[in-house]
Motif scaffolding. Structure first.
Motif, PDB file in Angstrom:
ATOM      1  N   PHE A  52       0.821  -1.206   0.000  1.00 18.81           N
ATOM      2  CA  PHE A  52       0.000   0.000   0.000  1.00 18.81           C
ATOM      3  C   PHE A  52       0.855   1.256   0.000  1.00 18.81           C
ATOM      4  O   PHE A  52       1.924   1.308   0.623  1.00 18.81           O
ATOM      5  N   ALA A  53       0.336   2.276  -0.662  1.00 18.63           N
ATOM      6  CA  ALA A  53       0.839   3.631  -0.439  1.00 18.63           C
ATOM      7  C   ALA A  53       0.344   4.082   0.928  1.00 18.63           C
ATOM      8  O   ALA A  53      -0.589   3.497   1.498  1.00 18.63           O
ATOM      9  N   ASP A  54       0.946   5.117   1.493  1.00 18.26           N
ATOM     10  CA  ASP A  54       0.449   5.651   2.748  1.00 18.26           C
ATOM     11  C   ASP A  54      -0.968   6.186   2.540  1.00 18.26           C
ATOM     12  O   ASP A  54      -1.303   6.671   1.448  1.00 18.26           O
ATOM     13  N   PRO A  55      -1.824   6.058   3.555  1.00 18.76           N
ATOM     14  CA  PRO A  55      -3.241   6.389   3.364  1.00 18.76           C
ATOM     15  C   PRO A  55      -3.466   7.861   3.065  1.00 18.76           C
ATOM     16  O   PRO A  55      -2.769   8.729   3.573  1.00 18.76           O
ATOM     17  N   GLU A  56      -4.496   8.109   2.224  1.00 18.57           N
ATOM     18  CA  GLU A  56      -4.881   9.496   1.940  1.00 18.57           C
ATOM     19  C   GLU A  56      -5.884  10.023   2.945  1.00 18.57           C
ATOM     20  O   GLU A  56      -6.118  11.225   3.026  1.00 18.57           O
ATOM     21  N   TYR A  57      -6.509   9.138   3.717  1.00 10.99           N
ATOM     22  CA  TYR A  57      -7.489   9.595   4.708  1.00 10.99           C
ATOM     23  C   TYR A  57      -7.539   8.603   5.859  1.00 10.99           C
ATOM     24  O   TYR A  57      -7.077   7.461   5.760  1.00 10.99           O
ATOM     25  N   GLN A  58      -8.094   9.054   6.991  1.00 15.90           N
ATOM     26  CA  GLN A  58      -8.419   8.168   8.103  1.00 15.90           C
ATOM     27  C   GLN A  58      -9.914   8.302   8.371  1.00 15.90           C
ATOM     28  O   GLN A  58     -10.535   9.291   8.001  1.00 15.90           O
ATOM     29  N   MET A  59     -10.496   7.287   9.029  1.00 16.83           N
ATOM     30  CA  MET A  59     -11.944   7.310   9.167  1.00 16.83           C
ATOM     31  C   MET A  59     -12.394   6.696  10.490  1.00 16.83           C
ATOM     32  O   MET A  59     -11.867   5.671  10.925  1.00 16.83           O
ATOM     33  N   LEU A  60     -13.378   7.360  11.109  1.00 21.28           N
ATOM     34  CA  LEU A  60     -14.053   6.839  12.292  1.00 21.28           C
ATOM     35  C   LEU A  60     -15.436   6.348  11.886  1.00 21.28           C
ATOM     36  O   LEU A  60     -15.854   6.503  10.742  1.00 21.28           O
ATOM     37  N   ASP A  61     -16.147   5.768  12.838  1.00 22.42           N
ATOM     38  CA  ASP A  61     -17.502   5.283  12.592  1.00 22.42           C
ATOM     39  C   ASP A  61     -18.539   6.279  13.090  1.00 22.42           C
ATOM     40  O   ASP A  61     -18.232   7.209  13.858  1.00 22.42           O
TER      41      ASP A  61
ATOM     42  N   ASN B  98       4.083   7.448  -3.395  1.00 19.35           N
ATOM     43  CA  ASN B  98       4.182   7.971  -2.028  1.00 19.35           C
ATOM     44  C   ASN B  98       4.867   9.337  -1.987  1.00 19.35           C
ATOM     45  O   ASN B  98       4.466  10.212  -1.212  1.00 19.35           O
ATOM     46  N   VAL B  99       5.899   9.508  -2.783  1.00 16.83           N
ATOM     47  CA  VAL B  99       6.591  10.806  -2.815  1.00 16.83           C
ATOM     48  C   VAL B  99       5.602  11.911  -3.168  1.00 16.83           C
ATOM     49  O   VAL B  99       5.568  12.975  -2.521  1.00 16.83           O
ATOM     50  N   GLU B 100       4.781  11.660  -4.174  1.00 17.33           N
ATOM     51  CA  GLU B 100       3.826  12.685  -4.615  1.00 17.33           C
ATOM     52  C   GLU B 100       2.724  12.924  -3.592  1.00 17.33           C
ATOM     53  O   GLU B 100       2.339  14.075  -3.338  1.00 17.33           O
ATOM     54  N   ILE B 101       2.215  11.865  -2.988  1.00 15.97           N
ATOM     55  CA  ILE B 101       1.119  12.051  -2.036  1.00 15.97           C
ATOM     56  C   ILE B 101       1.601  12.795  -0.797  1.00 15.97           C
ATOM     57  O   ILE B 101       0.865  13.599  -0.212  1.00 15.97           O
ATOM     58  N   HIS B 102       2.845  12.589  -0.399  1.00 19.00           N
ATOM     59  CA  HIS B 102       3.376  13.323   0.748  1.00 19.00           C
ATOM     60  C   HIS B 102       3.575  14.801   0.424  1.00 19.00           C
ATOM     61  O   HIS B 102       3.362  15.661   1.292  1.00 19.00           O
ATOM     62  N   LYS B 103       3.971  15.105  -0.795  1.00 14.78           N
ATOM     63  CA  LYS B 103       4.050  16.511  -1.206  1.00 14.78           C
ATOM     64  C   LYS B 103       2.675  17.162  -1.116  1.00 14.78           C
ATOM     65  O   LYS B 103       2.535  18.316  -0.664  1.00 14.78           O
ATOM     66  N   MET B 104       1.654  16.435  -1.541  1.00 15.26           N
ATOM     67  CA  MET B 104       0.290  16.974  -1.547  1.00 15.26           C
ATOM     68  C   MET B 104      -0.261  17.134  -0.136  1.00 15.26           C
ATOM     69  O   MET B 104      -1.018  18.059   0.141  1.00 15.26           O
ATOM     70  N   LYS B 105       0.112  16.237   0.759  1.00 20.92           N
ATOM     71  CA  LYS B 105      -0.296  16.388   2.157  1.00 20.92           C
ATOM     72  C   LYS B 105       0.327  17.653   2.746  1.00 20.92           C
ATOM     73  O   LYS B 105      -0.352  18.425   3.426  1.00 20.92           O
ATOM     74  N   LYS B 106       1.589  17.836   2.482  1.00 21.20           N
ATOM     75  CA  LYS B 106       2.312  18.982   3.049  1.00 21.20           C
ATOM     76  C   LYS B 106       1.776  20.307   2.526  1.00 21.20           C
ATOM     77  O   LYS B 106       1.653  21.290   3.284  1.00 21.20           O
ATOM     78  N   SER B 107       1.417  20.357   1.252  1.00 19.37           N
ATOM     79  CA  SER B 107       0.958  21.611   0.647  1.00 19.37           C
ATOM     80  C   SER B 107      -0.524  21.894   0.896  1.00 19.37           C
ATOM     81  O   SER B 107      -0.988  23.014   0.679  1.00 19.37           O
ATOM     82  N   GLY B 108      -1.273  20.875   1.314  1.00 17.90           N
ATOM     83  CA  GLY B 108      -2.718  21.034   1.487  1.00 17.90           C
ATOM     84  C   GLY B 108      -3.512  20.677   0.246  1.00 17.90           C
ATOM     85  O   GLY B 108      -4.752  20.706   0.254  1.00 17.90           O
ATOM     86  N   GLU B 109      -2.810  20.324  -0.844  1.00 13.69           N
ATOM     87  CA  GLU B 109      -3.503  19.983  -2.087  1.00 13.69           C
ATOM     88  C   GLU B 109      -4.354  18.735  -1.929  1.00 13.69           C
ATOM     89  O   GLU B 109      -5.438  18.624  -2.517  1.00 13.69           O
ATOM     90  N   LEU B 110      -3.892  17.778  -1.130  1.00 10.68           N
ATOM     91  CA  LEU B 110      -4.654  16.548  -0.944  1.00 10.68           C
ATOM     92  C   LEU B 110      -6.050  16.848  -0.389  1.00 10.68           C
ATOM     93  O   LEU B 110      -7.056  16.337  -0.896  1.00 10.68           O
ATOM     94  N   PHE B 111      -6.110  17.685   0.629  1.00  8.84           N
ATOM     95  CA  PHE B 111      -7.411  18.023   1.207  1.00  8.84           C
ATOM     96  C   PHE B 111      -8.296  18.745   0.205  1.00  8.84           C
ATOM     97  O   PHE B 111      -9.507  18.518   0.142  1.00  8.84           O
ATOM     98  N   ARG B 112      -7.704  19.587  -0.615  1.00  5.53           N
ATOM     99  CA  ARG B 112      -8.497  20.312  -1.617  1.00  5.53           C
ATOM    100  C   ARG B 112      -9.133  19.354  -2.625  1.00  5.53           C
ATOM    101  O   ARG B 112     -10.232  19.609  -3.121  1.00  5.53           O
TER     102      ARG B 112
END
Length: 293
Positions: free
Chosen positions: A128-137, A257-271
């Protein structure tokens, strides 16, 4: 569409795969199911300029919308990342959820793009790549929550009539809290769960915090409870979803993973995820390694 049970592990979310979408995308997938040559997957996909994405037709993770467009949080994220890796085209291959990992390993597609929960059993079959989200119930309950249901333990104590979806992780969570599995009402999805609660056929429907809060928005009879972490064997469960790759495709996974971590850091992932109902609380610093333990 039912999922096979994952013995000894935590299951995840139902499949909302429309028949028409399955037919259209299944045909597209079948056209690209020839065997994939071994070697550097990233280099091969760059040369082909196309990556085949395994999806399960599940809102909001990966699905076909009312206009017939292929969308969802995982496919939209895939489009951005793979383009940055030099792969311009993404081709959806629809299947039922239980067939995603077998389909990946039998080379029906190149990557699972379905927001799949990362757990120990799956980590023995794919990487797996590192997760893009976490989730509760969360629960769908009648307005005012008359039985005061906020956890699975509350459901057991109140002897409430409990429902959840086909193949949902929430089945295991309820059983771990002491609810008899034979008494669980299994429904197709969260829409069916909302209808069952509104009609009084069940007292509570359990799902992810994201799907429950979205489905009750227009309801006058039901509401979603506050998100919570299920407790299994004394430990709180926080699930995370990510992209799955074949075990041999470590270079492709690492580049992703390299790209997804860049997006997490910049806030692009959330957008990218926000239009699909995700909140900042569902962004995560969890790693696949942590979730695979």
């Amino acid at each position: 569409m039912a999922r096979t049970r994952l013995t000894g592990s935590i299951r995840r979310r139902t499949v909302l795969l429309g028949t028409a979408a399955a037919g259209a995308l299944g045909a597209a997938g079948a056209a690209g199911c020839s065997r994939v040559p071994s070697g550097d997957a990233l280099a091969r996909l760059k040369s082909q300029r196309t990556v085949r994405l395994g999806i399960a037709g599940e809102v909001p993770y990966g699905y076909v919308d009312d206009q017939g467009e292929f969308t969802g949080e995982a496919p939209e994220l895939a489009r951005v990342i793979f383009q940055r890796l030099g792969i311009d085209s993404v081709q959806p291959v629809a299947t039922d959820f239980a067939s995603l990992i077998p389909g990946l390993n039998s080379q029906q597609f190149d990557v699972v793009s379905a927001g799949m929960y990362i757990n120990q059993e799956r980590c023995q079959q794919v990487i797996f790549a590192d997760p893009e989200y976490q989730m509760l119930d969360s629960f769908i309950v009648r307005k005012g929550n008359p039985k005061n249901l906020h956890t699975y333990e509350d459901v057991v104590k109140a002897k409430a009539k409990f429902a959840t979806g086909t193949g949902y992780a929430e089945i295991d969570y309820a059983v771990a809290a002491g609810y008899p599995e034979k008494d669980i009402v299994i429904l197709q999805d969260q829409v069916a769960g909302l209808n069952a609660v509104e009609s009084g056929r069940v007292d509570v429907f359990a799902g992810t915090a994201l799907t429950t809060r979205e489905v009750v928005k227009k309801s006058r009879k039901a509401e979603a409870t506050e998100p919570f972490a299920a407790v299994v064997d004394g430990e709180k469960k926080i699930d995370g979803g990510g992209f799955a790759f074949r075990p041999t495709d470590t270079e492709l996974r690492d580049a992703f993973n390299v790209e997804i971590h860049k997006m997490k850091k910049s806030g692009e992932l959330f957008r990218i995820l926000r239009p699909f109902g995700f909140t900042k609380n569902e962004m995560t610093a969890l790693t696949a390694e942590e979730l695979c333990r």
